[in-house]
Design a protein around this motif. Structure first.
Motif, PDB file in Angstrom:
ATOM      1  N   UNK A   9      13.290  -9.650  26.721  1.00  0.00           N
ATOM      2  CA  UNK A   9      14.222  -8.438  26.840  1.00  0.00           C
ATOM      3  C   UNK A   9      15.681  -8.930  26.662  1.00  0.00           C
ATOM      4  N   UNK A  10      16.377  -8.374  25.788  1.00  0.00           N
ATOM      5  CA  UNK A  10      17.740  -8.647  25.783  1.00  0.00           C
ATOM      6  C   UNK A  10      18.460  -7.482  26.299  1.00  0.00           C
ATOM      7  N   UNK A  11      17.984  -6.169  26.148  1.00  0.00           N
ATOM      8  CA  UNK A  11      18.404  -4.940  26.513  1.00  0.00           C
ATOM      9  C   UNK A  11      17.731  -3.711  26.000  1.00  0.00           C
ATOM     10  N   UNK A  12      17.537  -3.016  26.986  1.00  0.00           N
ATOM     11  CA  UNK A  12      16.872  -1.462  26.650  1.00  0.00           C
ATOM     12  C   UNK A  12      17.711  -0.388  27.285  1.00  0.00           C
ATOM     13  N   UNK A  13      17.673   0.575  26.612  1.00  0.00           N
ATOM     14  CA  UNK A  13      18.652   1.470  27.162  1.00  0.00           C
ATOM     15  C   UNK A  13      18.268   3.030  26.359  1.00  0.00           C
TER      16      UNK A  13
ATOM     17  N   UNK B 229      16.345  -7.458  34.755  1.00  0.00           N
ATOM     18  CA  UNK B 229      15.962  -6.388  35.586  1.00  0.00           C
ATOM     19  C   UNK B 229      17.072  -5.680  36.117  1.00  0.00           C
ATOM     20  N   UNK B 230      18.199  -5.994  35.763  1.00  0.00           N
ATOM     21  CA  UNK B 230      19.445  -5.158  36.313  1.00  0.00           C
ATOM     22  C   UNK B 230      19.499  -3.903  35.562  1.00  0.00           C
ATOM     23  N   UNK B 231      19.921  -2.756  36.216  1.00  0.00           N
ATOM     24  CA  UNK B 231      20.081  -1.744  35.663  1.00  0.00           C
ATOM     25  C   UNK B 231      21.600  -1.299  35.621  1.00  0.00           C
ATOM     26  N   UNK B 232      21.924  -0.343  34.743  1.00  0.00           N
ATOM     27  CA  UNK B 232      23.256   0.206  34.636  1.00  0.00           C
ATOM     28  C   UNK B 232      23.096   1.691  34.533  1.00  0.00           C
ATOM     29  N   UNK B 233      23.781   2.671  34.911  1.00  0.00           N
ATOM     30  CA  UNK B 233      23.937   3.905  34.909  1.00  0.00           C
ATOM     31  C   UNK B 233      25.215   4.470  34.414  1.00  0.00           C
ATOM     32  N   UNK B 234      25.353   5.234  33.750  1.00  0.00           N
ATOM     33  CA  UNK B 234      26.601   6.280  33.621  1.00  0.00           C
ATOM     34  C   UNK B 234      26.981   7.054  35.005  1.00  0.00           C
ATOM     35  N   UNK B 235      27.930   7.015  35.266  1.00  0.00           N
ATOM     36  CA  UNK B 235      28.344   7.645  36.503  1.00  0.00           C
ATOM     37  C   UNK B 235      27.810   9.108  36.340  1.00  0.00           C
ATOM     38  N   UNK B 236      27.729   9.659  35.367  1.00  0.00           N
ATOM     39  CA  UNK B 236      27.295  11.338  35.411  1.00  0.00           C
ATOM     40  C   UNK B 236      25.785  11.402  35.770  1.00  0.00           C
ATOM     41  N   UNK B 237      25.244  10.227  35.790  1.00  0.00           N
ATOM     42  CA  UNK B 237      23.775  10.217  35.998  1.00  0.00           C
ATOM     43  C   UNK B 237      23.230   9.564  37.360  1.00  0.00           C
TER      44      UNK B 237
ATOM     45  N   UNK C  97      22.101   8.143  40.709  1.00  0.00           N
ATOM     46  CA  UNK C  97      21.626   9.200  41.750  1.00  0.00           C
ATOM     47  C   UNK C  97      20.458  10.023  41.385  1.00  0.00           C
ATOM     48  N   UNK C  98      20.599  10.387  39.940  1.00  0.00           N
ATOM     49  CA  UNK C  98      19.511  11.302  39.474  1.00  0.00           C
ATOM     50  C   UNK C  98      18.730  10.787  38.407  1.00  0.00           C
ATOM     51  N   UNK C  99      18.906   9.783  37.674  1.00  0.00           N
ATOM     52  CA  UNK C  99      18.138   9.236  36.899  1.00  0.00           C
ATOM     53  C   UNK C  99      17.909   7.707  37.241  1.00  0.00           C
ATOM     54  N   UNK C 100      16.469   7.494  36.718  1.00  0.00           N
ATOM     55  CA  UNK C 100      15.986   5.971  36.953  1.00  0.00           C
ATOM     56  C   UNK C 100      15.331   5.553  35.744  1.00  0.00           C
ATOM     57  N   UNK C 101      15.728   4.332  35.098  1.00  0.00           N
ATOM     58  CA  UNK C 101      15.376   3.946  33.879  1.00  0.00           C
ATOM     59  C   UNK C 101      14.364   2.562  34.453  1.00  0.00           C
ATOM     60  N   UNK C 102      13.100   2.542  33.768  1.00  0.00           N
ATOM     61  CA  UNK C 102      12.080   1.590  34.233  1.00  0.00           C
ATOM     62  C   UNK C 102      11.208   1.339  32.784  1.00  0.00           C
ATOM     63  N   UNK C 103      10.637   0.124  33.022  1.00  0.00           N
ATOM     64  CA  UNK C 103       9.622  -0.110  32.036  1.00  0.00           C
ATOM     65  C   UNK C 103       8.164  -0.545  32.498  1.00  0.00           C
TER      66      UNK C 103
END
Length: 121
Positions: A32-36, A56-64, A66-72
């Motif tokens: 994986x290079x990047x998933x989004x 395995x490092x995650x990044x989130x837009x400020x707007x989401x 604490x509310x959204x979680x990305x995973x595989x």
């Protein structure tokens, strides 16, 4: 080379939750290079929502945050986006994006067709 199909969208009231999925078919991800996840609302440009890199490092837009979680999943075949505490501002067409190495391709970039999320107040 890689077919991505999103699912899980729908209509919910503010405060509700949805879990989006993005399935990669006919290929196994070796690296994986990047998933989004990205989203686009009517009259707005497409915006970044969340990403997961090969470490395995995650990044989130400020707007989401604490509310959204990305995973595989463990097979690396499906990408998820758990969305909690939804607000009308979260409405839009959510599309998954993948930059990966497969068994037969060194570097593949793919986009899904998207799944619609509508949040009412």
């Amino acid at each position: 080379q890689v077919h991505l199909v999103e699912n899980g969208g729908g209509s919910v009231h503010a405060g509700g939750s949805l879990r989006l999925s993005c399935v990669a078919s006919e290929r196994q991800i070796l690296e994986v290079f990047e998933l989004g996840w990205y989203r686009q609302a009517p009259g707005r440009q497409r915006e970044f929502v969340a990403s997961l890199d090969g470490s395995g490092i995650t990044k989130y837009a400020d707007a989401v945050k604490g509310r959204f979680t990305i995973s595989r999943d463990n097979t690396k075949e499906t990408l998820y986006l758990q969305m909690n505490g939804l607000t009308p501002e979260d409405s839009g067409l959510y599309s998954c994006h993948a930059e990966v190495k497969t068994e037969w391709e060194l570097h593949v970039t793919s986009w899904g067709r998207g799944t619609q999320v509508t949040v009412s107040s």
